[in-house]
Design a protein around this motif. Structure first.
Motif, PDB file in Angstrom:
ATOM      1  N   ILE A   1      -6.733   0.387   6.216  1.00 22.24           N
ATOM      2  CA  ILE A   1      -6.609  -0.555   4.870  1.00 22.24           C
ATOM      3  C   ILE A   1      -6.964  -1.810   5.224  1.00 22.24           C
ATOM      4  O   ILE A   1      -6.790  -2.504   6.277  1.00 22.24           O
TER       5      ILE A   1
ATOM      6  N   GLU B   1      -7.236   0.953   0.760  1.00 25.00           N
ATOM      7  CA  GLU B   1      -7.495   1.812   1.922  1.00 25.00           C
ATOM      8  C   GLU B   1      -8.996   2.001   1.890  1.00 25.00           C
ATOM      9  O   GLU B   1      -9.770   2.316   0.835  1.00 25.00           O
TER      10      GLU B   1
ATOM     11  N   TYR C   1      -4.220  -0.310  10.591  1.00 27.06           N
ATOM     12  CA  TYR C   1      -4.168   1.174  11.019  1.00 27.06           C
ATOM     13  C   TYR C   1      -2.746   1.561  10.832  1.00 27.06           C
ATOM     14  O   TYR C   1      -1.960   0.980  11.398  1.00 27.06           O
TER      15      TYR C   1
ATOM     16  N   HIS D   1      -4.462   6.244   8.301  1.00 25.87           N
ATOM     17  CA  HIS D   1      -5.195   5.277   7.079  1.00 25.87           C
ATOM     18  C   HIS D   1      -5.702   4.037   7.697  1.00 25.87           C
ATOM     19  O   HIS D   1      -5.164   3.523   8.777  1.00 25.87           O
TER      20      HIS D   1
ATOM     21  N   PHE E   1       0.935  -1.373   0.092  1.00 32.37           N
ATOM     22  CA  PHE E   1      -0.007   0.054  -0.034  1.00 32.37           C
ATOM     23  C   PHE E   1       1.000   1.302  -0.051  1.00 32.37           C
ATOM     24  O   PHE E   1       2.078   1.266   0.491  1.00 32.37           O
TER      25      PHE E   1
ATOM     26  N   SER F   1       1.007   8.002   8.425  1.00 33.13           N
ATOM     27  CA  SER F   1       2.129   8.439   7.603  1.00 33.13           C
ATOM     28  C   SER F   1       2.376   9.872   8.098  1.00 33.13           C
ATOM     29  O   SER F   1       1.551  10.534   8.719  1.00 33.13           O
TER      30      SER F   1
ATOM     31  N   VAL G   1      -1.886  11.562   8.187  1.00 33.75           N
ATOM     32  CA  VAL G   1      -3.000  11.040   7.598  1.00 33.75           C
ATOM     33  C   VAL G   1      -2.996   9.751   8.662  1.00 33.75           C
ATOM     34  O   VAL G   1      -2.057   8.971   8.744  1.00 33.75           O
TER      35      VAL G   1
ATOM     36  N   ARG H   1      -7.107  12.942   7.971  1.00 36.38           N
ATOM     37  CA  ARG H   1      -6.055  13.937   7.864  1.00 36.38           C
ATOM     38  C   ARG H   1      -6.035  14.604   9.410  1.00 36.38           C
ATOM     39  O   ARG H   1      -6.980  15.097   9.881  1.00 36.38           O
TER      40      ARG H   1
ATOM     41  N   ASN I   1      -9.683   7.120   5.353  1.00 37.52           N
ATOM     42  CA  ASN I   1      -8.504   8.017   6.059  1.00 37.52           C
ATOM     43  C   ASN I   1      -8.969   9.054   6.465  1.00 37.52           C
ATOM     44  O   ASN I   1     -10.130   9.710   6.231  1.00 37.52           O
TER      45      ASN I   1
ATOM     46  N   ALA J   1       1.438   5.147   0.709  1.00 35.43           N
ATOM     47  CA  ALA J   1       0.964   6.463   1.415  1.00 35.43           C
ATOM     48  C   ALA J   1       1.733   7.635   0.628  1.00 35.43           C
ATOM     49  O   ALA J   1       2.530   7.283  -0.167  1.00 35.43           O
TER      50      ALA J   1
END
Length: 561
Positions: A208, A215, A197, A206, A179, A200, A204, A220, A218, A181
């Motif tokens: 998945i 994903e 989980y 994530h 995956f 990044s 963020v 921010r 997500n 990011a």
């Protein structure tokens, strides 16, 4: 479906926003929250210490499986006996790996997994320490791996999260290529109820699908996420960014509540039934109700040292490691400090003795022991079964016994107080001059110029200067003759020592300007330090381990190679 009313600012200066969420969205999840169930009875005493390679601010925590504890330091992985600290194996056995290991080992089904700066994920046999397979990401790996359902998940510096079959070392087909990011993965991925989980560094969170590698959601976070990873507990996911901690529904990352604290959050929080524990950059520890965000501690404690690693909650006690070797045990219900230990630095090289050591990896509780890894390369094991029967050790620094000096103030008094068994209880330290107790200086930088003695836990040093006038005034020197100094200290198990010595005052001799002793402990770097040289766990020529604590002979008194 959701609203976010501002509930105002509470008495601790925290801003709380609660979001109403449909109860049907809650799903029970396993706790993956830096917690352990077994209680440890305070105080603890040092059982053994093993010293490996110095590794500045090593963030890789130890891991325990069966009768073995595993840890990384510098460019090697080590396996020790849980009870004795004896070395079972190290990897590589001959030459160092040639790259730095910055991840906590993950263990499952007689296999150990770790990532390194050379971009590889290593798989070792836990019994032999021999390599089984490698996976090369072609970048660096600083994200601790997580193993679930026969798959090891980990992040890389280029923003990928990989899913590797633990048996073969090959990528899971649905995760082929990983995956992706938009920035480096911070901390370990967390797997719960079919979702991976991860956070990044572009702030963020994530979520998945573990089966698909795609994903699902997500969020921010909007703030710095250094030293942060997701925390999953019950039906919730917690994530920190800057000064804000947010609680989301684990099923779909719908917001539940968030809190804005007075300072940035320093490390990943820990959570259990006792509370959600958050440490901020000013070293304050807060406790909240994990489900509502309600404040639990009205007077949150503030530590003396900075915190670099997530705390661990076990059996109603919160364990926190700090810079300069501090280890705190805090009652999770009251916030009271139940035990405080100062780690003394050790070494395997006589020409590279650290002045002090940092605890930059999370403490680990397992098999009735507390394991703490410090960046001098020492893994220390503490428990409450090895009775510490030896009192602290007090070393005279100034004035030397029998010395003749002028009595005009300031006269400097200094002694070093160390206990590597259960540790010195700072509240027990007392100073007497000619049989009269000397007042203790209040804590805090605002009291640095106040009269009274001070015990600095960081350097294990008691200091006192006889007061001198700050304005024009009559000066009364100590009278001629013999004077006595007594220092009293007790360790956490109740062993007390009183060290008494004498010096002479002759006011006919000149008042000499004080010179700092050659073993002065101020400053950073190598050679010397708060441990007054190497701790008892170190030796020249090789790691030290397999010795028991609780005697004045000291932990780490022999080698096991």
């Amino acid at each position: 479906m959701a609203c976010a009313p501002n509930l105002g600012t509470d008495r601790l200066g925290l801003t709380l926003r609660a979001i109403t969420v449909c109860a049907a969205m809650c799903l029970p999840l396993a706790s993956i929250a830096g917690s352990a169930a077994e209680p440890l009875r305070m105080p603890l005493s040092l059982s053994w210490k093993y010293t490996a390679t110095y590794d500045t601010n090593n963030p890789a925590a130890p891991a325990v499986s069966g009768d073995t504890v595993y840890f990384a330091s510098g460019d090697r992985m080590y396996a020790l006996d849980v009870e004795t600290g004896a070395l079972k194996w190290r990897f590589p056995q001959d030459q160092p790996l040639g790259t730095r290991i910055r991840t906590t080992p993950a263990i499952m089904d007689n296999m150990l997994y770790f990532g390194a700066d050379d971009g590889k994920l290593y798989a070792l046999n836990t019994s032999t320490g021999k390599g089984t397979w490698l996976f090369d990401t072609r970048t660096s790996v600083g994200s601790t791996p997580t193993v679930a359902d026969g798959i090891v998940y980990f992040g890389s510096a280029d923003g990928h999260i990989f899913a590797i079959d633990t048996r073969t070392g090959a990528e899971v087909p649905s995760w082929k290529g990983g995956f992706t990011a938009q920035d480096e993965i911070s901390g370990a991925p967390v797997v719960a109820n079919g979702i991976v989980y991860a956070i990044s560094l572009d702030q963020v969170l994530h979520a998945i699908g573990a089966a698909t590698g795609k994903e699902r959601f997500n969020v921010r976070l909007g703030g710095t996420v250094l030293r942060q990873r997701p925390v999953v507990y019950d039906s919730y996911v917690y994530a920190c960014a800057g000064a804000k901690i947010s609680c989301f529904m684990a099923r779909n990352l719908a917001p539940r509540w968030n809190l804005i604290l007075p300072n940035d959050i320093a490390v990943t929080p820990a959570v259990s039934n006792d509370g959600l524990f958050v440490i901020t950059a000013d070293n304050t520890i807060y406790s909240f109700d994990p489900r509502t965000g309600r404040v639990l501690w009205k007077n949150p404690p503030k530590l003396q040292y900075d915190v670099l690693a997530a705390p661990t909650i076990s059996g109603g006690t919160l364990f926190v490691g700090t810079v300069l070797g501090g280890i705190y045990a805090i009652n999770a219900r009251t916030g009271e400090v139940e035990w405080l230990y100062q780690t003394q630095p050790s070494t395997i090289s006589d020409d590279a003795i650290a002045k002090w050591t940092n605890v930059a990896a999370s403490p680990v509780v397992a098999d009735g022991k507390l394991f703490v890894l410090s960046d001098d390369g020492s893994l220390a094991a503490f428990d409450s079964t090895d009775t510490d029967t030896a009192p602290p050790d007090i070393t005279i620094v100034e004035p030397k016994m029998g010395v003749v000096i002028n009595g005009v103030p300031p006269i400097h008094f200094e002694a070093r107080i160390i206990d590597e068994g259960s540790g010195v209880n700072p509240a027990s330290v007392r100073l007497m001059l000619d049989g009269e107790g000397v007042a203790r200086r209040p804590e805090g930088p605002e009291h640095e110029d106040d009269p009274g003695y001070y015990y600095d836990l960081r350097t294990a040093t008691l200091t006192y200067d006889t007061p001198e006038p700050r304005t024009a005034a009559l000066i009364r020197p100590l009278p001629d003759g013999r004077h006595t100094v007594s220092v009293v200290a007790t360790d956490w198990t109740g062993n007390t020592i009183t060290k008494t010595w004498s010096f002479m005052i002759d006011n006919s001799v000149a008042k000499l300007q004080r010179r700092k002793p050659q073993n002065d402990q101020s400053g950073m770097g190598m050679s010397g330090g708060p441990g007054a040289g190497p701790g008892r766990g170190g030796s020249s020529g090789g790691p030290r381990g397999g010795s028991r604590g609780g005697s004045r002979g000291g932990p780490g008194g022999r080698n096991d190679r």
